[in-house]
Scaffold this active site. Structure first.
Site, PDB file in Angstrom:
ATOM      1  N   CYS A 105       0.828  -1.205   0.000  1.00  0.00           N
ATOM      2  CA  CYS A 105       0.000   0.000   0.000  1.00  0.00           C
ATOM      3  C   CYS A 105       0.864   1.258   0.000  1.00  0.00           C
ATOM      4  O   CYS A 105       1.675   1.443  -0.887  1.00  0.00           O
ATOM      5  CB  CYS A 105      -0.961  -0.051   1.187  1.00  0.00           C
ATOM      6  N   HIS A 106       0.725   2.126   1.005  1.00  0.00           N
ATOM      7  CA  HIS A 106       1.500   3.367   1.094  1.00  0.00           C
ATOM      8  C   HIS A 106       2.898   3.130   1.661  1.00  0.00           C
ATOM      9  O   HIS A 106       3.697   4.061   1.738  1.00  0.00           O
ATOM     10  CB  HIS A 106       0.776   4.381   1.983  1.00  0.00           C
ATOM     11  N   ALA A 107       3.208   1.914   2.058  1.00  0.00           N
ATOM     12  CA  ALA A 107       4.498   1.617   2.692  1.00  0.00           C
ATOM     13  C   ALA A 107       5.679   1.808   1.746  1.00  0.00           C
ATOM     14  O   ALA A 107       6.818   1.881   2.196  1.00  0.00           O
ATOM     15  CB  ALA A 107       4.505   0.203   3.268  1.00  0.00           C
ATOM     16  N   GLY A 108       5.425   1.930   0.450  1.00  0.00           N
ATOM     17  CA  GLY A 108       6.493   2.217  -0.500  1.00  0.00           C
ATOM     18  C   GLY A 108       7.227   3.513  -0.179  1.00  0.00           C
ATOM     19  O   GLY A 108       8.362   3.715  -0.604  1.00  0.00           O
TER      20      GLY A 108
END
Length: 172
Positions: A105-108
């Site tokens: 998800c947004h963990a990139g």
């Protein structure tokens, strides 16, 4: 028990997407791994939906040599995690050591801040596609993308494929 003897750290901060932390945590435990939840400090963090998640250890207690993989869940937590120099440096060290760096998800945002995505194929939530591309990565719209020791997924619905890929990478 394909992961017996493996040690994995999962990062936490306030506003984590709970399912993206808990599903991998329990799935990896189910396969025999020892899983530690790490935060900036040892305390109870609140997820996006209010669920409490306690950190077992703090970021500064993590020694990359003692773990086989780092898993970074999404939600709004990655924006907070990437502000922590220790967490960003740990992500970079895991990557440089050839250990699994898994993010969803947004963990990139965390590996972007660690500067490890240039020339790599990854995926993530569609709203951070530009961030991933601007960091030098090739964005692929797929439920899971594995490029070397990087494992990435887009959304909670991708969790089964995400966990299978992590388990496979750690089993090889």
């Amino acid at each position: 028990m394909r992961l017996k003897g493996k040690k994995i750290v999962v990062l936490v901060e306030d506003y984590v997407e709970e399912i993206e932390l808990l599903y991998p945590r329990y799935r990896l435990i189910e396969e025999g791994a020892e899983v530690k939840v790490a935060g900036p400090e040892v305390k109870v963090f609140r997820g996006k939906n209010g669920y409490p998640i306690k950190a077992d250890i703090s970021f500064d207690e993590i020694s990359v040599e003692n773990f086989d993989a780092i898993v970074i869940p999404g939600g709004y937590a990655p924006d907070r995690i990437r502000r922590n120099k220790i967490a960003v440096e740990l992500t970079k060290k895991f990557y440089e050591s050839g250990k699994i760096v898994a993010f969803i998800c947004h963990a990139g945002w965390v590996p972007i801040s660690a500067g490890i995505l240039r020339g790599k194929k990854v995926t993530g939530f569609f709203s951070i596609k530009d961030d991933l591309v601007n960091a030098g990565a090739e964005y692929v719209d797929s439920e899971v993308v594995v490029d070397g020791n990087l494992v990435s997924s887009r959304v909670p619905d991708d969790l089964p494929a995400f966990c299978k890929a992590i388990i496979s990478a750690l089993s090889d």
